[in-house]
Design a protein around this motif. Structure first.
Motif, short mmCIF file in Angstrom:
data_model
loop_
_atom_site.label_atom_id
_atom_site.label_comp_id
_atom_site.label_asym_id
_atom_site.label_seq_id
_atom_site.Cartn_x
_atom_site.Cartn_y
_atom_site.Cartn_z
N PHE A 54 0.83 -1.21 0.00
CA PHE A 54 0.00 0.00 0.00
C PHE A 54 0.86 1.26 0.00
CE2 PHE A 54 -3.21 -2.94 1.87
CZ PHE A 54 -4.19 -2.78 0.90
N ALA A 55 1.96 1.23 0.75
CA ALA A 55 2.87 2.39 0.79
C ALA A 55 3.50 2.62 -0.58
CB ALA A 55 3.94 2.18 1.85
N SER A 56 3.86 1.54 -1.25
CA SER A 56 4.43 1.66 -2.59
C SER A 56 3.40 2.22 -3.57
CB SER A 56 4.93 0.29 -3.07
OG SER A 56 5.51 0.38 -4.34
N PHE A 57 2.16 1.78 -3.43
CA PHE A 57 1.09 2.32 -4.28
C PHE A 57 0.85 3.81 -4.00
CE2 PHE A 57 -1.25 -1.70 -5.68
CZ PHE A 57 -1.04 -1.43 -7.02
N VAL A 58 0.95 4.22 -2.74
CA VAL A 58 0.76 5.63 -2.40
C VAL A 58 1.82 6.47 -3.09
CG1 VAL A 58 0.94 7.30 -0.51
CG2 VAL A 58 -0.50 5.28 -0.25
N LEU A 59 3.08 6.03 -3.04
CA LEU A 59 4.16 6.76 -3.74
C LEU A 59 3.91 6.80 -5.24
CD1 LEU A 59 7.33 5.49 -1.88
CD2 LEU A 59 6.35 7.77 -1.80
N ALA A 60 3.49 5.67 -5.79
CA ALA A 60 3.21 5.61 -7.23
C ALA A 60 2.05 6.54 -7.59
CB ALA A 60 2.88 4.18 -7.65
N ASN A 61 1.01 6.59 -6.75
CA ASN A 61 -0.13 7.48 -7.01
C ASN A 61 0.29 8.94 -7.00
OD1 ASN A 61 -2.19 5.27 -5.08
ND2 ASN A 61 -2.07 5.39 -7.29
N VAL A 82 -8.40 9.05 -6.37
CA VAL A 82 -9.23 8.00 -5.78
C VAL A 82 -8.37 6.84 -5.31
CG1 VAL A 82 -11.06 6.32 -6.26
CG2 VAL A 82 -11.25 8.66 -7.15
N PHE A 83 -7.42 6.41 -6.15
CA PHE A 83 -6.52 5.31 -5.75
C PHE A 83 -5.68 5.69 -4.54
CE2 PHE A 83 -6.54 3.95 -10.44
CZ PHE A 83 -7.61 3.11 -10.23
N LEU A 84 -5.25 6.94 -4.47
CA LEU A 84 -4.45 7.41 -3.33
C LEU A 84 -5.25 7.30 -2.04
CD1 LEU A 84 -1.85 8.83 -2.34
CD2 LEU A 84 -2.98 10.99 -2.80
N ILE A 85 -6.51 7.70 -2.07
CA ILE A 85 -7.37 7.59 -0.89
C ILE A 85 -7.56 6.13 -0.49
CG2 ILE A 85 -9.73 7.96 -0.05
CD1 ILE A 85 -9.73 10.52 -1.85
N MET A 86 -7.81 5.27 -1.48
CA MET A 86 -8.03 3.85 -1.19
C MET A 86 -6.77 3.18 -0.64
SD MET A 86 -10.35 2.93 -4.55
CE MET A 86 -10.03 1.19 -4.43
N ASN A 87 -5.62 3.50 -1.22
CA ASN A 87 -4.38 2.88 -0.75
C ASN A 87 -3.95 3.40 0.61
OD1 ASN A 87 -3.86 1.11 -2.94
ND2 ASN A 87 -3.31 2.86 -4.19
N THR A 88 -4.20 4.67 0.89
CA THR A 88 -3.90 5.21 2.23
C THR A 88 -4.79 4.53 3.27
OG1 THR A 88 -3.32 7.33 1.23
CG2 THR A 88 -3.78 7.32 3.59
N ARG A 89 -6.06 4.36 2.92
CA ARG A 89 -6.99 3.66 3.81
C ARG A 89 -6.53 2.23 4.04
NH1 ARG A 89 -11.41 0.31 2.97
NH2 ARG A 89 -13.03 0.44 4.56
N TRP A 94 -4.67 -1.97 7.64
CA TRP A 94 -3.97 -3.26 7.65
C TRP A 94 -3.74 -3.73 9.08
CZ3 TRP A 94 -2.34 -6.18 3.44
CH2 TRP A 94 -1.52 -7.27 3.74
N LYS A 95 -3.30 -2.83 9.95
CA LYS A 95 -3.02 -3.21 11.34
C LYS A 95 -4.30 -3.64 12.04
CE LYS A 95 -0.75 -1.64 15.51
NZ LYS A 95 -0.08 -0.56 16.20
N GLU A 96 -5.39 -2.91 11.81
CA GLU A 96 -6.66 -3.27 12.41
C GLU A 96 -7.09 -4.67 11.98
OE1 GLU A 96 -9.65 -0.41 11.51
OE2 GLU A 96 -8.36 1.27 12.05
#
Length: 109
Positions: A54-61, A82-89, A94-96
């Motif tokens: 998800f962190a890698s996707f955030v950077l890519a977004n 939209v992808f940035l919001i979804m990947n940040t979420r 993930w921890k939850e």
């Protein structure tokens, strides 16, 4: 019957051949390539059940947002917001999900 001049006829041998466009890899300063590589790494990491996908996707977004604005493509920009919001979420949830899953299975963290 209308006869065209030889230079105007598209099938004439005197017409010029189409100019081949040069392939440009650095049009966006290689940012598009970096974003694509980060996206592929993210897919691989998520496929291996790693939160860092998800962190890698955030950077890519974020990089795709820059590339989209450089290209003037509203579709790329809106899609990646939209992808940035979804990947940040996904990154923060993930921890939850791990804690809830461990409670169900009885694993102590």
């Amino acid at each position: 019957m209308v006869v065209q001049a030889s230079g105007d006829c598209p099938f004439s041998e005197t017409t010029s051949k189409p100019i081949k466009e040069k392939i440009v890899f650095d049009q966006y300063y290689y940012l598009d390539w970096l974003a694509m590589i980060l996206s592929l790494i993210a897919v691989w990491l998520l496929g291996n059940q790693s939160r860092w996908g998800f962190a890698s996707f955030v950077l890519a977004n974020l990089i795709w947002l820059v590339v989209g604005s450089m290209a003037g493509s509203y579709g790329i920009v809106v899609g990646n917001v939209v992808f940035l919001i979804m990947n940040t979420r996904g990154f923060f949830r993930w921890k939850e999900a791990t804690i809830i899953n461990n409670r169900v299975t009885g694993v102590i963290v």
